[in-house]
Design a protein around this motif. Structure first.
Motif, short mmCIF file in Angstrom:
data_model
loop_
_atom_site.label_atom_id
_atom_site.label_comp_id
_atom_site.label_asym_id
_atom_site.label_seq_id
_atom_site.Cartn_x
_atom_site.Cartn_y
_atom_site.Cartn_z
N TYR A 6 0.74 -1.12 -0.02
CA TYR A 6 -0.06 0.01 -0.14
C TYR A 6 0.88 1.09 0.07
O TYR A 6 1.80 1.45 0.58
N SER A 8 0.42 5.32 0.25
CA SER A 8 -0.32 6.34 0.60
C SER A 8 -0.12 7.68 -0.24
O SER A 8 1.10 7.97 -0.31
N VAL A 10 -0.48 11.49 -0.27
CA VAL A 10 -0.83 12.76 0.62
C VAL A 10 -0.28 14.11 0.15
O VAL A 10 0.85 14.30 -0.87
N ARG A 42 -10.79 8.07 1.67
CA ARG A 42 -9.64 7.05 1.15
C ARG A 42 -10.32 6.50 0.13
O ARG A 42 -11.47 5.77 0.21
N ASN A 44 -8.80 2.92 -2.97
CA ASN A 44 -7.88 2.49 -3.61
C ASN A 44 -7.80 2.28 -4.99
O ASN A 44 -8.81 1.97 -5.61
N VAL A 57 -3.42 4.48 -2.33
CA VAL A 57 -4.47 5.19 -1.30
C VAL A 57 -4.71 6.71 -1.60
O VAL A 57 -3.75 7.59 -1.25
N THR A 59 -6.29 10.27 -0.80
CA THR A 59 -6.51 10.60 0.48
C THR A 59 -6.93 12.09 0.16
O THR A 59 -6.72 12.97 -0.64
N ALA A 77 -6.72 11.13 6.03
CA ALA A 77 -5.30 11.18 5.64
C ALA A 77 -4.45 10.49 6.54
O ALA A 77 -3.35 9.97 6.22
N ALA A 80 -4.58 6.55 6.68
CA ALA A 80 -3.70 6.17 5.56
C ALA A 80 -2.01 6.18 5.63
O ALA A 80 -1.60 5.22 5.11
N MET A 81 -2.05 7.23 6.30
CA MET A 81 -0.36 7.68 6.28
C MET A 81 0.31 6.02 7.38
O MET A 81 1.17 5.79 7.26
N CYS A 84 0.13 2.37 5.86
CA CYS A 84 0.72 2.06 4.45
C CYS A 84 2.11 1.43 4.63
O CYS A 84 2.59 1.63 5.63
N ILE A 87 4.70 6.39 1.50
CA ILE A 87 4.10 7.39 1.45
C ILE A 87 4.70 8.18 0.09
O ILE A 87 5.98 8.25 -0.01
#
Length: 294
Positions: A6, A8, A10, A42, A44, A57, A59, A77, A80-81, A84, A87
Motif C-alpha cells: 500500500y 498512500s 498525501v 480514502r 484504493n 491510496v 486521500t 489522511a 492512510a499514512m 501503509c 507514502i
C-alpha cells in the motif's frame, strides 16, 4: 517473488493527488477538481507495474480546521499514512516548505516516503534547481525526491520504478485485472459530486453530497437514480437552477463521465433533498457515511 503493498498519496488540498493517480492507472477513477478539498474519503487505486502490484491510496488533503466534515477528512489522511508501506508526498513546486514540514510532524510512525515535486511546468529550470536545494536540508528524511509533470516529460516508470523498491515481497492482494476496490456505486457518486464542483460555484459543493439510490444494469444501458443532498433550501434552488438548467448540466456532465467508464449508455435521474446542517452534526454525518471519532 512479486512485490505488493500500500502506498498512500498525501499532500495539501489541491496538490494534484487524484490527477496523478488517474494518470498512473490510465483511467479516470478518482474525483478531480480545481477546487481544494474535493476528495473526502480514502480510495484504493491499483496499478500493476511489470510483475508488481501497487495499491495506491488516494486521500483528502492534509489541513487543519474546526469543521466536523473536514475533521473526518483529516482523520482519513492520517489513517492512510499510518496504515501503509510507503507514502508519496506531493509538493507543488511553487509551495513553501511549510506543508512538507507539517507532514513530517504528522508522520508519527516515520513511514518511509518519497517526495514528489509537482507542477514543475509552472517554473523554469533555474527556479527548479533553487527549490531542489531548499528541500535538500531534509534529505535524510525522504527516500527520494522526484520532480514531475504529468503534462510533459515525466514517464510513469520514473515514479513506479522508485516506488516498488520500498514495497515488501508479497503475493498480490487483489486480482491484477481490477483497477480499484471501490464499488461502482461509490465511483458514480464521486462523478456526480465532481460535476457539482464543476458547475456550481461558491460554498455549495462543499455543503453538498450524493446518495446513489439505485443502479439497474441492463444489457445496453445503466439506469441510475441519485439524490443530491444540501444543507439549505436556498442551496436546493441553486442546484436545480432556473428552469432546471443547473441540474440538467450537472446530470449531463456526470452521465458523460459514467458512460466513458462503463462503456455503455447511462440514464441518470437526479433528485435534490435538504438535510439541515448535515455537515455540522455527527449523527447526520454518520448517516452520510462520514463517521467522526472522539
Amino acid at each position: 517473488m512479486t512485490k505488493c503493498g500500500y502506498v498512500s498519496v498525501v499532500g495539501r488540498p489541491n496538490a494534484g493527488k487524484s490527477s496523478l493517480l488517474n494518470w498512473l492507472v490510465g483511467e479516470k477513477i478518482a474525483m478531480v477538481s480545481h477546487k481544494a478539498n474535493a476528495t473526502r474519503k480514502r480510495s484504493n487505486i491499483i496499478v500493476m507495474h511489470e510483475d508488481d502490484q501497487i495499491i495506491f491510496v488516494d486521500t483528502p488533503g492534509i489541513h487543519e480546521t474546526e469543521k466536523l466534515l473536514n475533521q473526518f477528512m483529516l482523520d482519513e489522511a492520517l489513517k492512510a499514512m499510518g496504515d501503509c508501506d510507503l507514502i508519496l508526498f506531493l509538493a507543488p513546486v511553487t509551495d513553501s516548505l511549510k506543508y512538507y514540514e507539517d507532514f513530517l510532524q504528522k508522520n508519527k510512525k516515520n513511514t518511509k516516503h518519497i517526495l514528489l515535486l509537482t507542477k514543475i511546468d509552472f517554473i523554469n529550470n533555474d527556479e527548479l534547481m533553487v527549490k531542489l536545494k531548499e528541500y535538500e536540508k531534509y534529505q535524510d528524511r525522504y527516500e527520494a525526491m522526484i520532480p514531475i509533470s504529468i503534462k510533459r516529460a515525466t514517464k510513469k516508470s520514473d515514479i513506479l520504478d522508485e516506488v516498488v523498491k520500498y514495497l515488501p515481497e508479497h503475493p498480490y492482494l487483489f486480482d491484477p485485472e481490477i483497477m480499484t476496490t471501490e464499488h461502482l456505486r461509490d465511483i458514480y457518486k464521486e462523478f456526480i459530486r465532481e460535476s457539482i464542483f464543476e458547475n456550481i460555484s461558491d460554498e455549495i459543493p462543499y455543503e453538498a453530497d450524493v446518495v446513489v439510490n439505485k443502479i439497474e444494469e441492463k444489457s445496453n444501458v445503466d439506469v441510475i437514480k441519485a439524490t443530491i443532498v444540501v444543507q439549505k433550501d436556498t442551496q436546493k434552488g441553486m442546484i436545480i437552477g432556473k428552469g432546471a438548467t443547473a441540474i440538467k448540466r450537472i446530470g449531463k456532465d456526470a452521465r458523460i463521465k459514467i458512460e466513458k467508464l462503463s462503456g455503455k449508455k447511462c440514464f441518470l435521474e437526479l433528485f435534490v433533498s435538504v438535510k439541515k446542517n448535515w455537515t455540522k452534526n455527527k449523527e447526520a454525518l454518520k448517516s452520510m457515511g462520514y463517521e467522526i471519532e472522539n
